[in-house]
Write a protein that holds these residues in place. Sequence first.
Motif, short mmCIF file in Angstrom:
data_model
loop_
_atom_site.label_atom_id
_atom_site.label_comp_id
_atom_site.label_asym_id
_atom_site.label_seq_id
_atom_site.Cartn_x
_atom_site.Cartn_y
_atom_site.Cartn_z
N UNK A 99 1.02 -1.24 0.00
CA UNK A 99 0.12 0.03 -0.01
C UNK A 99 0.75 1.25 0.11
N UNK A 100 1.97 1.38 0.90
CA UNK A 100 2.78 2.58 0.77
C UNK A 100 3.74 2.55 -0.34
N UNK A 101 4.00 1.40 -0.88
CA UNK A 101 4.61 1.71 -2.34
C UNK A 101 3.87 2.03 -3.44
N UNK A 102 2.48 1.57 -3.43
CA UNK A 102 1.73 2.15 -4.28
C UNK A 102 1.36 3.45 -4.27
N UNK A 103 1.24 4.02 -2.99
CA UNK A 103 0.85 5.41 -2.73
C UNK A 103 1.86 6.44 -3.15
N UNK A 104 3.06 5.86 -2.83
CA UNK A 104 4.25 6.93 -2.98
C UNK A 104 4.65 6.69 -4.47
N UNK A 105 5.06 5.60 -4.71
CA UNK A 105 5.87 5.46 -5.92
C UNK A 105 5.02 5.61 -7.31
N UNK A 106 3.87 5.12 -7.03
CA UNK A 106 2.96 5.10 -8.29
C UNK A 106 2.09 6.30 -8.50
N UNK A 107 0.94 6.20 -7.29
CA UNK A 107 0.23 7.46 -7.37
C UNK A 107 1.00 8.77 -7.25
N UNK A 108 2.17 8.46 -6.44
CA UNK A 108 2.95 10.14 -6.13
C UNK A 108 3.38 10.44 -7.43
N UNK A 109 4.05 9.65 -8.08
CA UNK A 109 4.48 9.92 -9.48
C UNK A 109 3.39 10.35 -10.45
N UNK A 110 2.24 9.76 -10.37
CA UNK A 110 1.17 10.28 -11.21
C UNK A 110 0.65 11.75 -10.87
N UNK A 111 0.69 12.16 -9.49
CA UNK A 111 0.64 13.47 -9.15
C UNK A 111 1.67 14.38 -9.74
N UNK A 125 12.54 15.68 -15.28
CA UNK A 125 13.48 14.85 -15.19
C UNK A 125 13.17 13.75 -14.06
N UNK A 126 13.26 12.66 -14.34
CA UNK A 126 12.58 11.30 -13.56
C UNK A 126 13.84 10.35 -13.19
N UNK A 127 13.77 10.36 -11.91
CA UNK A 127 14.74 9.23 -11.46
C UNK A 127 14.20 7.95 -10.96
N UNK A 128 14.43 6.95 -11.98
CA UNK A 128 13.85 5.83 -11.78
C UNK A 128 14.71 4.64 -11.06
N UNK A 161 6.11 0.18 -12.29
CA UNK A 161 4.60 0.74 -12.69
C UNK A 161 4.76 2.32 -12.80
N UNK A 162 5.59 3.08 -11.91
CA UNK A 162 5.81 4.42 -12.26
C UNK A 162 6.55 4.76 -13.39
N UNK A 163 7.48 4.11 -13.73
CA UNK A 163 8.36 4.41 -15.14
C UNK A 163 7.09 4.22 -16.19
N UNK A 164 6.50 3.46 -16.23
CA UNK A 164 5.51 2.99 -17.39
C UNK A 164 4.42 4.25 -17.48
N UNK A 165 4.14 5.08 -16.52
CA UNK A 165 3.33 6.07 -16.31
C UNK A 165 4.26 7.35 -17.07
N UNK A 170 5.73 10.64 -21.64
CA UNK A 170 6.92 11.27 -22.44
C UNK A 170 6.47 11.07 -24.19
N UNK A 171 5.61 9.78 -24.15
CA UNK A 171 5.23 9.45 -25.64
C UNK A 171 4.22 10.41 -26.07
N UNK A 172 3.46 10.99 -25.02
CA UNK A 172 2.40 11.88 -25.32
C UNK A 172 2.84 13.38 -25.59
N UNK A 173 4.06 13.57 -25.38
CA UNK A 173 4.62 14.78 -25.65
C UNK A 173 5.50 15.72 -24.27
N UNK A 174 5.11 15.03 -23.43
CA UNK A 174 6.02 15.61 -22.29
C UNK A 174 7.63 15.55 -22.34
N UNK A 175 8.14 16.66 -22.69
CA UNK A 175 10.00 16.66 -22.58
C UNK A 175 10.29 16.05 -21.30
N UNK A 176 10.98 14.64 -21.41
CA UNK A 176 11.23 14.02 -20.29
C UNK A 176 12.70 13.20 -20.56
N UNK A 177 13.42 12.87 -19.56
CA UNK A 177 14.66 12.31 -19.39
C UNK A 177 14.62 11.39 -18.26
#
Length: 358
Positions: A99-111, A125-128, A161-165, A170-177
Amino acid sequence: MVLVSSPRVLLTGFPGFLGSALLERLLDRGDGPIACLVQPRYRELAERRAAEIADGDGEIHLYEGDITEPGLGLGDTELGSVTELYHLAAVYDLAVDADLAEAVNVRGTEHVLDVAEDLDVDRFQYVSTCYVSGRYDGIFTEAHLDEGQQFNNHYERTKFEAEQLVQQRMAEGLPTTIYRPAIVVGDSETGETAKYDGPYYILRLVLAQPAVCSVLTTLPGSADSELNVVPRDFVVDAIAALSRREETVDEVYQLCDPTPLSVPAFVDAVADAIGHRVLSPPVPKPLTKRMMRTLAGRGWPAEPATVDYFDHPTRYACPNTRRALTDTDIECPPVESYMDTLVDFLRENPDVRAEAMR
Protein backbone atom coordinates in the motif's frame (compact mmCIF):
# COMPACT_ATOMS: atom_id res chain seq x y z
CA MET A 1 14.63 32.54 4.44
CA VAL A 2 14.34 35.58 2.18
CA LEU A 3 12.78 34.99 -1.22
CA VAL A 4 14.76 37.05 -3.68
CA SER A 5 13.13 35.79 -6.87
CA SER A 6 10.69 33.18 -8.16
CA PRO A 7 11.90 29.57 -8.48
CA ARG A 8 12.66 28.15 -11.91
CA VAL A 9 13.11 24.55 -10.78
CA LEU A 10 10.91 22.30 -8.62
CA LEU A 11 12.58 19.33 -6.94
CA THR A 12 11.03 16.45 -4.99
CA GLY A 13 13.07 14.18 -2.74
CA PHE A 14 14.73 16.85 -0.57
CA PRO A 15 16.25 16.54 2.04
CA GLY A 16 16.91 12.94 0.94
CA PHE A 17 20.28 11.42 0.11
CA LEU A 18 20.33 11.98 -3.65
CA GLY A 19 18.08 15.02 -3.57
CA SER A 20 20.39 16.97 -1.27
CA ALA A 21 23.46 16.29 -3.40
CA LEU A 22 21.66 17.08 -6.65
CA LEU A 23 20.21 20.31 -5.24
CA GLU A 24 23.69 21.51 -4.37
CA ARG A 25 24.96 20.64 -7.84
CA LEU A 26 22.09 22.44 -9.59
CA LEU A 27 22.68 25.57 -7.53
CA ASP A 28 26.41 25.47 -8.25
CA ARG A 29 25.71 25.56 -11.97
CA GLY A 30 23.32 28.50 -11.64
CA ASP A 31 19.90 26.85 -11.86
CA GLY A 32 18.50 28.62 -8.80
CA PRO A 33 16.28 29.64 -7.24
CA ILE A 34 14.97 26.12 -6.65
CA ALA A 35 11.69 25.16 -4.98
CA CYS A 36 11.84 21.98 -2.89
CA LEU A 37 8.75 20.01 -1.95
CA VAL A 38 9.23 18.94 1.68
CA GLN A 39 7.06 16.74 3.87
CA PRO A 40 6.12 18.56 7.11
CA ARG A 41 7.87 15.93 9.26
CA TYR A 42 11.18 16.66 7.51
CA ARG A 43 10.83 20.46 7.66
CA GLU A 44 13.48 21.04 10.36
CA LEU A 45 15.98 18.73 8.65
CA ALA A 46 15.28 20.41 5.31
CA GLU A 47 15.88 23.86 6.83
CA ARG A 48 19.21 22.76 8.29
CA ARG A 49 20.40 21.22 5.02
CA ALA A 50 19.19 24.18 2.98
CA ALA A 51 21.12 26.53 5.24
CA GLU A 52 24.27 24.42 4.84
CA ILE A 53 23.91 24.30 1.05
CA ALA A 54 22.82 27.85 0.22
CA ASP A 55 24.02 29.73 3.31
CA GLY A 56 20.68 31.55 3.63
CA ASP A 57 20.94 33.44 0.36
CA GLY A 58 17.37 32.75 -0.77
CA GLU A 59 18.27 30.32 -3.55
CA ILE A 60 16.28 27.50 -1.93
CA HIS A 61 12.53 27.83 -1.35
CA LEU A 62 10.95 25.17 0.88
CA TYR A 63 7.28 24.33 0.34
CA GLU A 64 5.48 21.86 2.58
CA GLY A 65 3.54 19.23 0.67
CA ASP A 66 3.33 15.54 -0.16
CA ILE A 67 3.42 13.73 -3.50
CA THR A 68 0.73 11.32 -2.27
CA GLU A 69 -1.79 14.17 -2.47
CA PRO A 70 -3.30 15.57 -5.70
CA GLY A 71 -1.59 18.83 -6.54
CA LEU A 72 1.20 17.67 -4.20
CA GLY A 73 -0.70 19.20 -1.29
CA LEU A 74 0.50 22.66 -2.29
CA GLY A 75 -2.93 24.29 -2.31
CA ASP A 76 -2.75 27.79 -3.80
CA THR A 77 1.05 27.95 -3.82
CA GLU A 78 2.14 29.86 -6.92
CA LEU A 79 4.74 27.98 -8.97
CA GLY A 80 4.01 29.42 -12.40
CA SER A 81 7.65 30.44 -12.81
CA VAL A 82 8.84 26.80 -12.71
CA THR A 83 10.09 25.52 -16.07
CA GLU A 84 11.88 22.32 -14.97
CA LEU A 85 10.86 19.58 -12.55
CA TYR A 86 13.13 16.94 -10.99
CA HIS A 87 11.23 14.03 -9.43
CA LEU A 88 13.34 11.99 -7.01
CA ALA A 89 10.90 11.34 -4.15
CA ALA A 90 10.10 7.65 -3.67
CA VAL A 91 10.17 4.90 -1.07
CA TYR A 92 13.61 3.32 -1.42
CA ASP A 93 12.98 0.27 0.75
CA LEU A 94 13.18 -3.36 -0.38
CA ALA A 95 10.80 -4.45 2.39
CA VAL A 96 8.17 -1.73 1.81
CA ASP A 97 4.56 -2.89 2.05
CA ALA A 98 2.35 -2.82 -1.03
CA ASP A 99 0.00 0.00 0.00
CA LEU A 100 2.75 2.47 0.87
CA ALA A 101 4.76 1.61 -2.25
CA GLU A 102 1.66 2.09 -4.40
CA ALA A 103 0.75 5.42 -2.75
CA VAL A 104 4.22 6.95 -3.00
CA ASN A 105 5.92 5.39 -6.00
CA VAL A 106 2.95 5.04 -8.36
CA ARG A 107 0.22 7.48 -7.36
CA GLY A 108 2.82 9.97 -6.17
CA THR A 109 4.57 9.91 -9.53
CA GLU A 110 1.22 10.35 -11.27
CA HIS A 111 0.51 13.43 -9.15
CA VAL A 112 3.94 14.89 -9.96
CA LEU A 113 3.37 14.25 -13.67
CA ASP A 114 0.03 16.06 -13.45
CA VAL A 115 1.72 19.07 -11.86
CA ALA A 116 4.45 19.02 -14.52
CA GLU A 117 1.80 19.15 -17.23
CA ASP A 118 -0.21 21.85 -15.43
CA LEU A 119 2.95 23.97 -15.21
CA ASP A 120 3.77 23.16 -18.85
CA VAL A 121 7.40 22.59 -17.89
CA ASP A 122 10.11 22.59 -20.53
CA ARG A 123 11.71 19.50 -18.98
CA PHE A 124 10.69 16.66 -16.67
CA GLN A 125 13.64 14.85 -15.08
CA TYR A 126 12.72 11.52 -13.49
CA VAL A 127 14.85 9.22 -11.32
CA SER A 128 13.77 5.62 -11.76
CA THR A 129 15.95 2.55 -11.02
CA CYS A 130 17.68 -0.21 -12.96
CA TYR A 131 15.56 -2.61 -10.93
CA VAL A 132 12.46 -1.90 -12.98
CA SER A 133 13.97 -4.99 -14.63
CA GLY A 134 12.66 -7.22 -11.86
CA ARG A 135 14.14 -10.69 -12.28
CA TYR A 136 14.66 -10.38 -16.03
CA ASP A 137 16.88 -13.24 -17.16
CA GLY A 138 19.49 -11.66 -19.38
CA ILE A 139 21.01 -8.29 -20.28
CA PHE A 140 18.71 -5.36 -19.52
CA THR A 141 19.40 -2.09 -21.36
CA GLU A 142 17.76 1.33 -21.60
CA ALA A 143 15.62 -0.01 -24.44
CA HIS A 144 13.95 -2.55 -22.14
CA LEU A 145 11.05 -1.99 -19.77
CA ASP A 146 8.05 -4.30 -19.99
CA GLU A 147 9.49 -7.76 -20.62
CA GLY A 148 6.93 -9.80 -18.68
CA GLN A 149 9.35 -9.96 -15.75
CA GLN A 150 8.61 -11.03 -12.19
CA PHE A 151 9.59 -8.77 -9.30
CA ASN A 152 11.52 -9.37 -6.10
CA ASN A 153 9.42 -6.99 -4.03
CA HIS A 154 6.86 -4.17 -4.05
CA TYR A 155 9.60 -1.55 -4.43
CA GLU A 156 10.67 -2.96 -7.80
CA ARG A 157 7.11 -3.51 -9.00
CA THR A 158 5.90 -0.01 -8.14
CA LYS A 159 8.96 1.68 -9.60
CA PHE A 160 8.30 -0.29 -12.79
CA GLU A 161 4.67 0.86 -12.83
CA ALA A 162 5.76 4.44 -12.14
CA GLU A 163 8.20 4.43 -15.05
CA GLN A 164 5.46 3.08 -17.29
CA LEU A 165 3.42 6.18 -16.39
CA VAL A 166 6.38 8.45 -17.09
CA GLN A 167 7.13 6.82 -20.43
CA GLN A 168 3.47 7.13 -21.40
CA ARG A 169 3.48 10.88 -20.72
CA MET A 170 6.81 11.16 -22.54
CA ALA A 171 5.26 9.49 -25.59
CA GLU A 172 2.34 11.92 -25.37
CA GLY A 173 4.67 14.91 -25.58
CA LEU A 174 6.01 15.74 -22.11
CA PRO A 175 9.75 16.50 -22.62
CA THR A 176 11.33 13.93 -20.32
CA THR A 177 14.64 12.36 -19.38
CA ILE A 178 14.69 9.16 -17.30
CA TYR A 179 17.62 8.07 -15.14
CA ARG A 180 17.93 4.53 -13.81
CA PRO A 181 20.58 4.22 -11.10
CA ALA A 182 21.73 0.78 -9.98
CA ILE A 183 22.21 0.19 -6.22
CA VAL A 184 23.36 3.53 -4.83
CA VAL A 185 25.88 3.55 -2.00
CA GLY A 186 27.89 6.33 -0.35
CA ASP A 187 30.17 8.89 -1.91
CA SER A 188 33.28 7.34 -3.46
CA GLU A 189 35.51 10.11 -2.05
CA THR A 190 34.09 10.49 1.47
CA GLY A 191 31.95 7.39 2.01
CA GLU A 192 29.11 9.64 3.18
CA THR A 193 25.64 8.12 3.09
CA ALA A 194 22.30 8.86 4.73
CA LYS A 195 21.22 5.29 5.47
CA TYR A 196 22.61 1.79 5.71
CA ASP A 197 20.57 -0.50 3.50
CA GLY A 198 21.12 -2.83 0.54
CA PRO A 199 24.82 -3.85 0.36
CA TYR A 200 25.45 -2.26 3.75
CA TYR A 201 23.79 -5.26 5.37
CA ILE A 202 26.70 -7.32 4.05
CA LEU A 203 29.25 -4.86 5.46
CA ARG A 204 27.50 -4.60 8.83
CA LEU A 205 27.01 -8.36 9.22
CA VAL A 206 30.70 -8.97 8.59
CA LEU A 207 31.74 -6.15 10.95
CA ALA A 208 29.53 -7.58 13.70
CA GLN A 209 31.44 -10.89 13.68
CA PRO A 210 34.95 -11.90 14.81
CA ALA A 211 37.77 -10.95 12.45
CA VAL A 212 39.30 -14.40 12.63
CA CYS A 213 36.20 -16.01 11.13
CA SER A 214 33.04 -14.28 9.88
CA VAL A 215 30.27 -16.23 8.18
CA LEU A 216 28.13 -15.01 5.30
CA THR A 217 26.15 -17.69 3.52
CA THR A 218 26.10 -17.95 -0.25
CA LEU A 219 23.29 -19.12 -2.54
CA PRO A 220 23.46 -21.68 -5.32
CA GLY A 221 24.03 -19.69 -8.50
CA SER A 222 25.45 -16.61 -6.79
CA ALA A 223 28.73 -16.96 -8.68
CA ASP A 224 26.82 -16.10 -11.87
CA SER A 225 25.01 -13.12 -10.32
CA GLU A 226 26.27 -9.55 -10.33
CA LEU A 227 25.84 -6.94 -7.59
CA ASN A 228 25.67 -3.68 -9.51
CA VAL A 229 26.71 -0.89 -7.14
CA VAL A 230 27.28 2.80 -7.94
CA PRO A 231 28.46 5.63 -5.66
CA ARG A 232 26.29 8.70 -5.07
CA ASP A 233 28.79 11.14 -6.63
CA PHE A 234 28.76 9.25 -9.94
CA VAL A 235 24.95 9.25 -10.05
CA VAL A 236 24.71 12.97 -9.27
CA ASP A 237 27.51 13.87 -11.68
CA ALA A 238 25.80 11.93 -14.47
CA ILE A 239 22.35 13.45 -13.84
CA ALA A 240 23.82 16.95 -13.65
CA ALA A 241 25.68 16.46 -16.95
CA LEU A 242 22.86 14.78 -18.86
CA SER A 243 20.06 17.03 -17.61
CA ARG A 244 21.50 20.18 -19.13
CA ARG A 245 21.69 18.81 -22.70
CA GLU A 246 18.91 19.23 -25.22
CA GLU A 247 19.75 15.98 -27.01
CA THR A 248 18.98 13.93 -23.88
CA VAL A 249 15.26 14.81 -23.99
CA ASP A 250 13.06 11.71 -24.41
CA GLU A 251 15.91 9.35 -23.58
CA VAL A 252 16.52 6.76 -20.86
CA TYR A 253 19.92 6.44 -19.15
CA GLN A 254 20.98 3.54 -16.93
CA LEU A 255 23.50 4.76 -14.37
CA CYS A 256 25.14 1.45 -13.62
CA ASP A 257 28.59 -0.09 -13.35
CA PRO A 258 29.43 -1.54 -16.79
CA THR A 259 31.84 -4.03 -15.17
CA PRO A 260 30.28 -4.98 -11.80
CA LEU A 261 31.55 -7.63 -9.42
CA SER A 262 29.92 -11.00 -9.01
CA VAL A 263 28.30 -11.57 -5.61
CA PRO A 264 31.23 -13.71 -4.33
CA ALA A 265 33.76 -11.15 -5.60
CA PHE A 266 31.81 -8.37 -3.84
CA VAL A 267 31.94 -10.32 -0.57
CA ASP A 268 35.69 -10.81 -1.07
CA ALA A 269 36.10 -7.05 -1.56
CA VAL A 270 34.16 -6.42 1.66
CA ALA A 271 36.31 -8.95 3.54
CA ASP A 272 39.53 -7.33 2.27
CA ALA A 273 38.37 -3.82 3.19
CA ILE A 274 37.22 -4.85 6.67
CA GLY A 275 40.16 -7.17 7.30
CA HIS A 276 38.07 -10.21 8.22
CA ARG A 277 38.37 -13.80 7.12
CA VAL A 278 34.92 -14.59 5.68
CA LEU A 279 33.59 -18.09 5.13
CA SER A 280 30.68 -18.46 2.69
CA PRO A 281 29.04 -21.88 3.05
CA PRO A 282 26.31 -22.63 0.47
CA VAL A 283 22.83 -22.53 2.00
CA PRO A 284 19.49 -22.86 0.14
CA LYS A 285 17.61 -19.59 -0.35
CA PRO A 286 14.57 -20.38 1.87
CA LEU A 287 16.84 -21.33 4.75
CA THR A 288 19.00 -18.23 4.24
CA LYS A 289 15.94 -15.99 4.42
CA ARG A 290 14.78 -17.79 7.55
CA MET A 291 18.19 -17.25 9.13
CA MET A 292 18.09 -13.55 8.20
CA ARG A 293 14.68 -13.16 9.83
CA THR A 294 15.97 -14.82 12.98
CA LEU A 295 19.06 -12.59 13.09
CA ALA A 296 16.97 -9.47 12.49
CA GLY A 297 14.64 -10.49 15.32
CA ARG A 298 17.64 -10.70 17.63
CA GLY A 299 18.86 -7.22 16.71
CA TRP A 300 21.49 -8.11 14.11
CA PRO A 301 21.87 -5.97 10.96
CA ALA A 302 20.00 -8.36 8.67
CA GLU A 303 17.27 -7.86 6.07
CA PRO A 304 15.71 -10.95 4.42
CA ALA A 305 14.70 -8.91 1.34
CA THR A 306 18.36 -8.48 0.37
CA VAL A 307 18.75 -12.24 -0.17
CA ASP A 308 16.94 -12.02 -3.53
CA TYR A 309 19.87 -10.03 -4.89
CA PHE A 310 22.39 -12.78 -4.14
CA ASP A 311 21.01 -14.83 -7.07
CA HIS A 312 19.66 -11.96 -9.18
CA PRO A 313 19.59 -13.11 -12.83
CA THR A 314 19.75 -9.68 -14.51
CA ARG A 315 22.83 -8.02 -15.96
CA TYR A 316 22.70 -4.31 -16.72
CA ALA A 317 24.16 -2.50 -19.71
CA CYS A 318 24.23 1.25 -20.29
CA PRO A 319 25.03 1.98 -23.95
CA ASN A 320 23.04 5.24 -23.97
CA THR A 321 24.85 6.53 -20.90
CA ARG A 322 28.32 5.57 -22.07
CA ARG A 323 27.70 7.16 -25.44
CA ALA A 324 26.29 10.37 -23.93
CA LEU A 325 29.16 10.76 -21.44
CA THR A 326 31.95 9.83 -23.82
CA ASP A 327 33.12 13.45 -24.08
CA THR A 328 33.24 13.92 -20.30
CA ASP A 329 35.42 12.57 -17.51
CA ILE A 330 32.37 11.07 -15.77
CA GLU A 331 32.56 7.31 -15.35
CA CYS A 332 31.54 4.83 -12.71
CA PRO A 333 34.54 3.85 -10.56
CA PRO A 334 35.03 0.17 -9.75
CA VAL A 335 33.65 -0.64 -6.32
CA GLU A 336 36.98 -2.09 -5.21
CA SER A 337 38.51 1.39 -5.55
CA TYR A 338 36.27 2.92 -2.86
CA MET A 339 35.22 -0.02 -0.68
CA ASP A 340 37.75 1.03 1.97
CA THR A 341 36.14 4.47 2.02
CA LEU A 342 32.66 3.02 2.55
CA VAL A 343 33.94 0.84 5.39
CA ASP A 344 35.80 3.74 7.04
CA PHE A 345 32.64 5.87 7.02
CA LEU A 346 30.59 2.99 8.44
CA ARG A 347 33.08 2.44 11.25
CA GLU A 348 33.19 6.15 12.09
CA ASN A 349 29.41 6.62 11.83
CA PRO A 350 27.78 3.45 13.19
CA ASP A 351 24.52 5.16 14.13
CA VAL A 352 23.39 6.33 10.69
CA ARG A 353 19.76 5.30 10.32
CA ALA A 354 18.64 2.30 8.27
CA GLU A 355 15.03 3.26 7.51
CA ALA A 356 14.00 4.84 4.22
CA MET A 357 13.08 8.49 3.74
CA ARG A 358 10.56 9.45 1.10
